[in-house]
Scaffold this active site. Structure first.
Site, PDB file in Angstrom:
ATOM      1  CG  HIS A 130      91.840  90.586 -42.531  1.00  0.00           C
ATOM      2  ND1 HIS A 130      90.681  89.977 -42.934  1.00  0.00           N
ATOM      3  CD2 HIS A 130      92.699  89.574 -42.244  1.00  0.00           C
ATOM      4  CE1 HIS A 130      90.821  88.666 -42.881  1.00  0.00           C
ATOM      5  NE2 HIS A 130      92.051  88.390 -42.467  1.00  0.00           N
ATOM      6  CG  ASP A 207      90.165  94.208 -37.634  1.00  0.00           C
ATOM      7  OD1 ASP A 207      90.387  93.486 -36.643  1.00  0.00           O
ATOM      8  OD2 ASP A 207      90.311  93.810 -38.808  1.00  0.00           O
ATOM      9  CD  GLN A 210      96.756  89.692 -36.234  1.00  0.00           C
ATOM     10  OE1 GLN A 210      97.622  89.328 -35.440  1.00  0.00           O
ATOM     11  NE2 GLN A 210      96.136  88.850 -37.049  1.00  0.00           N
ATOM     12  CE  LYS A 233      92.826  86.631 -36.502  1.00  0.00           C
ATOM     13  NZ  LYS A 233      93.587  85.805 -37.435  1.00  0.00           N
ATOM     14  CB  CYS A 371      93.028  88.107 -45.620  1.00  0.00           C
ATOM     15  SG  CYS A 371      92.582  86.373 -45.661  1.00  0.00           S
TER      16      CYS A 371
END
Ligand code: PLP
Length: 413
Positions: A130, A207, A210, A233, A371
């Site tokens: 991202h 990261d 998700q 999220k 993104c």
């Protein structure tokens, strides 16, 4: 009408009752919300916790000796403990509150990166990142004369681990990689990446934006140095996120922002800084966001991860099969290890055209580059249509979507 279906012991009809927005309409049609990768919907438990805070518990934290401030502080600190348990962090002081994944990564780049990167050093990122795990590294590398190197992908969207091993050397100081791709849904072998990175003394930032709504995360087990994620999220409000870091790294890092709460003693001659986690939390924090995130974790903890995973896998297999029956449809990201995020294109039809017509039918999907422009360049495409599902979505919604998509294609072809 969407009635859903009871699959295994996972009662999706009952679960949907927890999310008031799922009963609403979009463009006069029952809402089919398939953009969970962008932000998830919020259960009543979270909405109520925020309302209760503002109705009954609102005060600033860590400042007052009075009842209300202590009540708010207890709730705030309690959420930090819940989050630490949720990600397997041994000490809650290693869980820092930020505004989201983007700020968490910028914090590491601007503090750890500023101190530890110098001329000739390399930061390895992947081609599926991202923008928020690309640009902060470009910024600090440019300033400190270090270089960003990229791990390429295989045709199925998985990371090319052979090239990763080739590019890893004594100049590599950081590997920053997503746990799960927001565009492809591909789950990366983070444990292996971390193990390899540590053999050359490189640090690893994962990261996890998700990952946290879909799979259990254990930062100690995977042995990552930093783990970043956003509340919104994972069923929590917007504007709140987390950075986990190993204590020894966080202690060595200079503060990110200066202000109230992050100090030990201030004088015009010299200021000393507070202990973890406050050193990195200048100013009044997002108290309602933190409390809302605690409520979101309580909500997730009511489920068994195995049930979530199995149910989401059923949805993923079902929608993938249905999509592949459509002529000219191509899916990007076809590895075995995936969460229910499906990016696709049909012939050379522009994703926006498909997305706009689906919206007329009440279906919310994401279109564009998500993104991840370098990932789009890798596949030589301008963007995709992305469906990202959550455990409150149903097979029936997928049927509605597939039927609508076929209609849309009839119009556009
Ligand atoms: C993989 C990934 N990383 C980072 C981000 C940025 O998250 P936020 O905008 O909440 O900071 C996102 C958001 O879509 C994402 O999917």
């Amino acid at each position: 009408m969407i009635t859903g279906e009871k699959i295994m012991d996972f009662d999706v009809i009952k679960i949907r009752e927890d999310f008031p927005i799922l009963k609403t309409k979009a463009n006069g049609k029952p809402l089919v919300y398939f953009d969970n990768g962008a932000t998830s919907q919020k259960p009543l438990e979270v909405i109520n916790a925020i309302e209760k805070y503002y109705n009954n518990e609102n005060a600033n934290v860590h400042r007052g000796v009075y009842y209300l401030s202590q009540l708010a502080t207890d709730l705030f600190d309690g959420s930090r403990n819940k989050i630490a348990n949720f990600i397997g962090a041994q000490e809650s002081e290693t869980v820092l509150f930020t505004s989201g994944t983007t700020e968490s990564i910028n914090l590491v780049a601007q503090t750890w990166g500023r101190k530890n990167l110098s001329e000739g050093d390399e930061v390895l990122i992947s081609a599926m990142e991202h923008h928020s795990n690309i640009v902060p590294w470009q910024m600090i590398c440019e300033e400190n004369e270090a270089t960003v190197k990229v791990i390429p992908l295989n045709d199925d969207g998985s990371l090319n681990m052979e090239v990763l091993e080739e590019r890893l050397n004594s100049k590599t100081k950081m590997i920053a990689v997503s746990h799960i791709s927001n565009t492809l849904g591909v789950v990366n072998p983070v444990e292996k990446i971390i193990e390899l990175a540590h053999t050359v003394g490189a640090k690893v930032l994962i990261d996890g934006a998700q990952a946290v709504p879909h799979i259990p995360v254990d930062v100690q087990k995977i042995d990552c140095d930093f783990y970043a994620f956003s509340g919104h999220k994972m069923f929590a409000p917007t504007g709140i996120g987390v950075l986990y870091g190993k204590r020894e790294l966080l202690e060595e890092m200079p503060p990110y922002k200066g202000g109230g709460d992050m100090i030990d003693r201030v004088s015009f001659e010299k200021t000393t800084y507070a202990e973890l986690p406050f050193k990195f939390e200048a100013g009044t924090p997002n108290i309602s966001g933190v409390i809302g995130m605690g409520a979101a974790i309580d909500y997730i903890n009511r489920f068994d991860w195995k049930d979530i995973f199995e149910y989401e896998d059923i949805l993923l297999n079902y929608i993938t099969e249905e999509l592949l029956h459509i002529d000219g449809l191509r899916i990007y990201g076809t590895t075995d290890k995936k969460i229910p995020v499906i990016s696709f294109l049909v012939d050379d039809i522009h994703p926006y055209d498909i997305g706009t017509l689906l919206d007329q039918m009440g279906i919310a999907v994401r279109t564009g580059h998500h993104c991840t422009q370098p990932l789009m360049d890798h596949f030589c495409i301008p963007g995709t249509i992305r469906v990202s599902l959550s455990f409150y979505n149903t097979k029936e919604e997928i049927d509605v979507f597939i039927h609508a998509l076929k209609k849309v294609l009839e119009i556009l072809r």
